[in-house]
Design a protein around this motif. Structure first.
Motif, PDB file in Angstrom:
ATOM      1  N   MET A   1     -21.290 -42.962 -31.102  1.00 29.06           N
ATOM      2  CA  MET A   1     -22.295 -43.199 -32.122  1.00 29.06           C
ATOM      3  C   MET A   1     -23.098 -41.965 -32.523  1.00 29.06           C
ATOM      4  SD  MET A   1     -21.620 -46.251 -32.739  1.00 29.06           S
ATOM      5  CE  MET A   1     -22.870 -46.459 -33.975  1.00 29.06           C
ATOM      6  N   ASP A   2     -23.436 -41.114 -31.555  1.00 35.73           N
ATOM      7  CA  ASP A   2     -24.336 -40.006 -31.844  1.00 35.73           C
ATOM      8  C   ASP A   2     -24.302 -39.029 -30.685  1.00 35.73           C
ATOM      9  OD1 ASP A   2     -26.239 -38.468 -33.186  1.00 35.73           O
ATOM     10  OD2 ASP A   2     -27.750 -40.047 -33.259  1.00 35.73           O
ATOM     11  N   THR A   3     -24.883 -37.866 -30.906  1.00 38.04           N
ATOM     12  CA  THR A   3     -25.056 -36.941 -29.800  1.00 38.04           C
ATOM     13  C   THR A   3     -26.313 -37.324 -29.040  1.00 38.04           C
ATOM     14  OG1 THR A   3     -26.247 -35.402 -31.238  1.00 38.04           O
ATOM     15  CG2 THR A   3     -23.885 -35.035 -30.976  1.00 38.04           C
TER      16      THR A   3
ATOM     17  N   GLU B   1     -23.495 -46.344 -23.033  1.00 38.58           N
ATOM     18  CA  GLU B   1     -23.305 -45.302 -22.033  1.00 38.58           C
ATOM     19  C   GLU B   1     -23.641 -43.939 -22.621  1.00 38.58           C
ATOM     20  OE1 GLU B   1     -22.144 -46.113 -19.004  1.00 38.58           O
ATOM     21  OE2 GLU B   1     -21.400 -48.130 -19.401  1.00 38.58           O
ATOM     22  N   ILE B   2     -23.984 -43.006 -21.757  1.00 33.48           N
ATOM     23  CA  ILE B   2     -24.056 -41.592 -22.104  1.00 33.48           C
ATOM     24  C   ILE B   2     -22.847 -40.942 -21.436  1.00 33.48           C
ATOM     25  CG2 ILE B   2     -25.351 -39.444 -21.900  1.00 33.48           C
ATOM     26  CD1 ILE B   2     -26.800 -41.410 -23.638  1.00 33.48           C
ATOM     27  N   ALA B   3     -22.086 -40.174 -22.202  1.00 38.25           N
ATOM     28  CA  ALA B   3     -20.856 -39.572 -21.673  1.00 38.25           C
ATOM     29  C   ALA B   3     -20.789 -38.095 -22.068  1.00 38.25           C
ATOM     30  CB  ALA B   3     -19.647 -40.325 -22.199  1.00 38.25           C
ATOM     31  N   LEU B   4     -19.861 -37.390 -21.475  1.00 40.61           N
ATOM     32  CA  LEU B   4     -19.730 -35.947 -21.652  1.00 40.61           C
ATOM     33  C   LEU B   4     -18.466 -35.613 -22.438  1.00 40.61           C
ATOM     34  CD1 LEU B   4     -21.056 -33.246 -20.661  1.00 40.61           C
ATOM     35  CD2 LEU B   4     -19.354 -33.282 -18.849  1.00 40.61           C
ATOM     36  N   VAL B   5     -18.611 -34.827 -23.492  1.00 35.33           N
ATOM     37  CA  VAL B   5     -17.467 -34.373 -24.276  1.00 35.33           C
ATOM     38  C   VAL B   5     -16.727 -33.317 -23.457  1.00 35.33           C
ATOM     39  CG1 VAL B   5     -16.729 -33.194 -26.388  1.00 35.33           C
ATOM     40  CG2 VAL B   5     -18.647 -34.807 -26.467  1.00 35.33           C
TER      41      VAL B   5
ATOM     42  N   VAL C   1     -13.605 -44.714 -31.406  1.00 37.80           N
ATOM     43  CA  VAL C   1     -13.920 -44.864 -32.821  1.00 37.80           C
ATOM     44  C   VAL C   1     -15.127 -43.960 -33.031  1.00 37.80           C
ATOM     45  CG1 VAL C   1     -14.663 -46.431 -34.639  1.00 37.80           C
ATOM     46  CG2 VAL C   1     -13.083 -47.243 -32.862  1.00 37.80           C
ATOM     47  N   ILE C   2     -14.982 -42.943 -33.868  1.00 37.27           N
ATOM     48  CA  ILE C   2     -15.990 -41.899 -33.980  1.00 37.27           C
ATOM     49  C   ILE C   2     -16.780 -42.057 -35.276  1.00 37.27           C
ATOM     50  CG2 ILE C   2     -16.349 -39.405 -34.042  1.00 37.27           C
ATOM     51  CD1 ILE C   2     -13.701 -39.185 -32.451  1.00 37.27           C
ATOM     52  N   SER C   3     -18.118 -42.057 -35.151  1.00 41.85           N
ATOM     53  CA  SER C   3     -18.982 -42.223 -36.322  1.00 41.85           C
ATOM     54  C   SER C   3     -18.987 -40.958 -37.173  1.00 41.85           C
ATOM     55  CB  SER C   3     -20.416 -42.543 -35.880  1.00 41.85           C
ATOM     56  OG  SER C   3     -21.039 -41.380 -35.368  1.00 41.85           O
ATOM     57  N   GLY C   4     -19.365 -41.121 -38.428  1.00 41.62           N
ATOM     58  CA  GLY C   4     -19.493 -39.985 -39.335  1.00 41.62           C
ATOM     59  C   GLY C   4     -20.513 -38.974 -38.841  1.00 41.62           C
ATOM     60  N   THR C   5     -21.555 -39.449 -38.176  1.00 41.03           N
ATOM     61  CA  THR C   5     -22.576 -38.566 -37.616  1.00 41.03           C
ATOM     62  C   THR C   5     -21.962 -37.621 -36.599  1.00 41.03           C
ATOM     63  OG1 THR C   5     -24.236 -40.295 -37.896  1.00 41.03           O
ATOM     64  CG2 THR C   5     -24.779 -38.516 -36.385  1.00 41.03           C
ATOM     65  N   VAL C   6     -21.101 -38.145 -35.742  1.00 36.31           N
ATOM     66  CA  VAL C   6     -20.461 -37.332 -34.710  1.00 36.31           C
ATOM     67  C   VAL C   6     -19.416 -36.403 -35.336  1.00 36.31           C
ATOM     68  CG1 VAL C   6     -19.040 -37.404 -32.614  1.00 36.31           C
ATOM     69  CG2 VAL C   6     -20.948 -38.998 -32.903  1.00 36.31           C
ATOM     70  N   ILE C   7     -18.696 -36.885 -36.332  1.00 40.36           N
ATOM     71  CA  ILE C   7     -17.724 -36.032 -37.012  1.00 40.36           C
ATOM     72  C   ILE C   7     -18.436 -34.835 -37.635  1.00 40.36           C
ATOM     73  CG2 ILE C   7     -16.146 -35.903 -38.985  1.00 40.36           C
ATOM     74  CD1 ILE C   7     -15.321 -38.806 -38.306  1.00 40.36           C
ATOM     75  N   THR C   8     -19.565 -35.091 -38.289  1.00 38.16           N
ATOM     76  CA  THR C   8     -20.332 -34.013 -38.910  1.00 38.16           C
ATOM     77  C   THR C   8     -20.861 -33.031 -37.871  1.00 38.16           C
ATOM     78  OG1 THR C   8     -20.967 -35.460 -40.733  1.00 38.16           O
ATOM     79  CG2 THR C   8     -22.310 -33.499 -40.389  1.00 38.16           C
ATOM     80  N   ALA C   9     -21.381 -33.551 -36.765  1.00 36.93           N
ATOM     81  CA  ALA C   9     -21.947 -32.694 -35.715  1.00 36.93           C
ATOM     82  C   ALA C   9     -20.871 -31.952 -34.940  1.00 36.93           C
ATOM     83  CB  ALA C   9     -22.796 -33.529 -34.762  1.00 36.93           C
TER      84      ALA C   9
END
Length: 101
Positions: A97-99, A36-40, A67-75
């Motif tokens: 998973m990602d932005t 899915e694509i979702a909105l923060v 469950v948040i990936s490291g990529t998203v935590i960094t971004a």
């Protein structure tokens, strides 16, 4: 540019998370997993994400559902950003998973 799947040899651009989504899409459908694509709606540390279901009943996923990936935590995407989610029906968890653009 990365290459996914030795058999498919399909070139896919983007982050490792984007490549994984493409790999899942190309290798077959699994009805227990959704992409899915979702909105923060609220950023980390108490991230909330709005998942649009196509009906009037959109719902908000809170930090306990994610469950948040490291990529998203960094971004650390701000409110209003789009993210790629993988939903697992077996665990009722959503993997951020990602932005997304």
């Amino acid at each position: 540019m990365g290459v996914i799947g030795r058999k498919s040899g399909l070139p896919v651009e983007g982050s490792p998370a984007s490549q994984m989504v493409a790999l899942i899409s190309n290798l077959g459908h699994n009805k227990d997993v959704t992409i899915e694509i979702a909105l923060v709606t609220a950023p980390l540390p108490d991230m909330k994400i709005k998942l649009t279901t196509g009906s009037e009943d959109d719902f908000i996923l809170d930090r306990d559902d994610l469950v948040i990936s490291g990529t998203v935590i960094t971004a650390n995407p701000p409110a209003g950003s789009k993210v790629i989610l993988i939903g697992d029906d077996d665990t009722s968890k959503f993997f951020v998973m990602d932005t997304a653009n």
